[in-house]
Design a protein around this motif. Sequence first.
Motif, PDB file in Angstrom:
ATOM      1  N   CYS A  56    -127.678  15.869  77.600  1.00 40.11           N
ATOM      2  CA  CYS A  56    -128.980  15.377  77.138  1.00 40.11           C
ATOM      3  C   CYS A  56    -128.785  14.772  75.757  1.00 40.11           C
ATOM      4  N   HIS A  72    -135.333  16.405  83.225  1.00 44.93           N
ATOM      5  CA  HIS A  72    -136.058  17.627  82.830  1.00 44.93           C
ATOM      6  C   HIS A  72    -136.647  17.503  81.426  1.00 44.93           C
ATOM      7  N   ALA A 105    -131.957  22.762  86.489  1.00 44.91           N
ATOM      8  CA  ALA A 105    -132.644  21.597  85.931  1.00 44.91           C
ATOM      9  C   ALA A 105    -132.450  20.387  86.835  1.00 44.91           C
ATOM     10  N   GLU A 106    -133.474  19.563  86.892  1.00 45.74           N
ATOM     11  CA  GLU A 106    -133.360  18.285  87.596  1.00 45.74           C
ATOM     12  C   GLU A 106    -133.177  17.176  86.564  1.00 45.74           C
ATOM     13  N   ASP A 107    -132.595  16.068  87.012  1.00 43.95           N
ATOM     14  CA  ASP A 107    -132.468  14.906  86.137  1.00 43.95           C
ATOM     15  C   ASP A 107    -133.839  14.603  85.526  1.00 43.95           C
ATOM     16  N   ASN A 154    -127.813  15.776  85.270  1.00 45.99           N
ATOM     17  CA  ASN A 154    -126.862  16.803  85.713  1.00 45.99           C
ATOM     18  C   ASN A 154    -125.420  16.324  85.693  1.00 45.99           C
ATOM     19  N   PHE A 170    -134.916  23.802  77.238  1.00 46.38           N
ATOM     20  CA  PHE A 170    -134.224  24.173  78.472  1.00 46.38           C
ATOM     21  C   PHE A 170    -134.244  25.687  78.694  1.00 46.38           C
ATOM     22  N   VAL A 208    -134.667  26.888  82.498  1.00 40.92           N
ATOM     23  CA  VAL A 208    -133.796  26.359  83.561  1.00 40.92           C
ATOM     24  C   VAL A 208    -132.327  26.631  83.239  1.00 40.92           C
ATOM     25  N   TYR A 233    -132.169  14.384  79.949  1.00 45.20           N
ATOM     26  CA  TYR A 233    -131.156  15.200  80.623  1.00 45.20           C
ATOM     27  C   TYR A 233    -130.778  14.632  81.990  1.00 45.20           C
TER      28      TYR A 233
END
Length: 70
Positions: free
Chosen positions: A63, A8, A4-6, A14, A52, A55, A12
């Motif tokens: 999140c 997402h 996942a990217e920031d 990381n 999610f 990912v 969310y």
Amino acid sequence: KPRAEDGHALDYVNDGSTSGHEKYKDGNKCSNCAFWAGEVSGGWGGCRHPQFSDVLVNADGWCNTWVPGG
Ligand code: SF4
């Protein structure tokens, strides 16, 4: 699965400590969230929340749907 990217979904990030979100509290992170499904490799693991499902999330991620558990 990709990582996942920031941003997402659900605010969310990381690294939860960088979120700045009003609901974030120190120590809250994916690895102690009720939705955490366990590590897959290298600090990345699954999240049972439908947002999610496609990912991997970071053990130190966060999140706005975090709930205690893990
Ligand atoms: Fe992390 Fe929990 Fe949010 Fe899933 S629901 S991304 S495990 S904080």
